[in-house]
Write an enzyme that holds these catalytic residues in place. Structure first.
Site, PDB file in Angstrom:
ATOM      1  N   CYS A 186      -6.222   1.285   6.463  1.00 39.85           N
ATOM      2  CA  CYS A 186      -6.372   0.208   6.520  1.00 39.85           C
ATOM      3  C   CYS A 186      -5.587  -0.147   7.702  1.00 39.85           C
ATOM      4  O   CYS A 186      -4.912   0.080   8.397  1.00 39.85           O
ATOM      5  CB  CYS A 186      -6.012  -0.672   5.879  1.00 39.85           C
ATOM      6  SG  CYS A 186      -4.921  -1.195   5.918  1.00 39.85           S
ATOM      7  N   CYS A 192      -2.126  -0.500   7.592  1.00 36.60           N
ATOM      8  CA  CYS A 192      -1.444   0.469   7.025  1.00 36.60           C
ATOM      9  C   CYS A 192      -1.123   1.382   8.992  1.00 36.60           C
ATOM     10  O   CYS A 192      -0.317   1.989   9.289  1.00 36.60           O
ATOM     11  CB  CYS A 192      -1.494   1.580   5.962  1.00 36.60           C
ATOM     12  SG  CYS A 192      -1.199   0.224   4.769  1.00 36.60           S
ATOM     13  N   GLU A 232       1.313   3.742   1.601  1.00 32.32           N
ATOM     14  CA  GLU A 232       2.244   3.747   3.002  1.00 32.32           C
ATOM     15  C   GLU A 232       3.192   3.763   3.783  1.00 32.32           C
ATOM     16  O   GLU A 232       4.207   4.076   4.387  1.00 32.32           O
ATOM     17  CB  GLU A 232       0.971   3.711   4.550  1.00 32.32           C
ATOM     18  CG  GLU A 232      -0.336   4.602   4.222  1.00 32.32           C
ATOM     19  CD  GLU A 232      -1.482   4.071   2.459  1.00 32.32           C
ATOM     20  OE1 GLU A 232      -1.440   3.993   2.905  1.00 32.32           O
ATOM     21  OE2 GLU A 232      -2.768   4.057   4.183  1.00 32.32           O
ATOM     22  N   HIS A 248       1.234  -1.037   0.022  1.00 30.72           N
ATOM     23  CA  HIS A 248      -0.076   0.263   0.114  1.00 30.72           C
ATOM     24  C   HIS A 248       0.751   1.526   0.224  1.00 30.72           C
ATOM     25  O   HIS A 248       2.062   0.869   0.328  1.00 30.72           O
ATOM     26  CB  HIS A 248      -0.884   0.493   1.795  1.00 30.72           C
ATOM     27  CG  HIS A 248      -2.014  -0.756   1.065  1.00 30.72           C
ATOM     28  ND1 HIS A 248      -3.013  -1.164   1.570  1.00 30.72           N
ATOM     29  CD2 HIS A 248      -2.574  -1.925   0.173  1.00 30.72           C
ATOM     30  CE1 HIS A 248      -3.641  -2.167   1.557  1.00 30.72           C
ATOM     31  NE2 HIS A 248      -3.374  -2.227   0.807  1.00 30.72           N
TER      32      HIS A 248
END
Lengths: 173, 173
Positions: B96, B99, B68, B66
């Site tokens: 999420c 993260c 992040e 992701h």
């Protein structure tokens, strides 16, 4: 989501779960040898270990590298897909929010862990994220496998760390 | 934990937060160009962007990546430490569980996000993990920065994806 997939291990003999957890413990001991918090993990597909990992957060100077993430990344590389539906993870300590989230994102089949984590465990202790049906995927969870051994090496590690700090303080006085 | 550190941004003009979020949006557009869910992030230390990242989950075939996490790993490399206490992240979508957990583990100072995520958001929407004082570290969170733009590119991406699926179905009939 196929609910049935999450019960695959219900008929699995305890000795098989313990066999894989023993391999995860072997990984945890590798972390201990390099002075990392001793947590280890293995990922199993069709009865075969396809990935192993241990905590290397301090060594890599990157807090991403918990045992679960190291094993997850190796498993994705091995099968060439980010989806690990047919895989199970055996990890010596209950996954933290980051690792639980990563396992949900990777759609892992089952999460088996050893020691419960009162400080950050998100597979039942502090939160039960895998049980939340609002997420895209809901892995099955079973904790407490070889709990005494898995917790034992952690307790021993932190006991030794505290002693080291104590010794250092006494020397500097 | 130093509670005061979490209010560093309270006196920061909105235009500065929007400036960094615009850079995160620029990253999100890079993800869009390669057909990934368009989420982007930048990490800021002492007013300087030290790391950028966008979602490359499909490209890398690894659900870890992701925006992040990509930015976090670059930031750790840049400063040579897994501790990012003096850093802030600007990300176009609410993090999420994975993260959010990674940002807590990395001890990030502030989490600024654009669009809220009803499906997996763990910085206030589904869970509010950064507010949980039982964790080792508690980052400050502010959501809704340039919300319309940040949500807009996601809505547009998913609209286009649905249309593609529809077109494919019609062609195969």
């Amino acid at each position: 989501m196929d609910i049935n997939q999450h019960n695959r291990f219900n008929n699995t003999p305890l000795k098989d779960k313990e066999k894989y957890m023993r391999l995860a413990l072997k990984e945890a001991r590798k972390a201990e040898l390099i002075n990392e918090v001793p947590v280890g993990a293995v990922i199993v597909k069709d009865g075969k270990v396809i990935a192993r990992g241990y905590n290397v957060k301090e060594k890599k100077k990157d807090s991403i590298y918990h045992a679960e993430i190291v094993a997850l990344q190796k498993a994705c590389k091995k099968i060439g897909d980010w989806r690990l539906n047919d895989c199970d993870i055996f990890v010596t300590m209950e996954p933290c929010p980051m690792c639980t989230g990563a396992l949900i994102n990777a759609r892992i089949g089952n999460i088996f862990f050893g020691a419960y984590d009162e400080r950050a465990g998100c597979c039942g202790t502090m939160y039960d994220l895998p049980a939340d049906s609002r997420f895209n995927h809901r892995p099955n969870v079973e904790g407490g496998i070889l709990e005494d051994e898995c917790a034992g090496i952690l307790i021993e590690y932190f006991r030794r760390k505290r002693q080291e700090i104590k010794d250092k303080k006494q020397k500097s006085q």
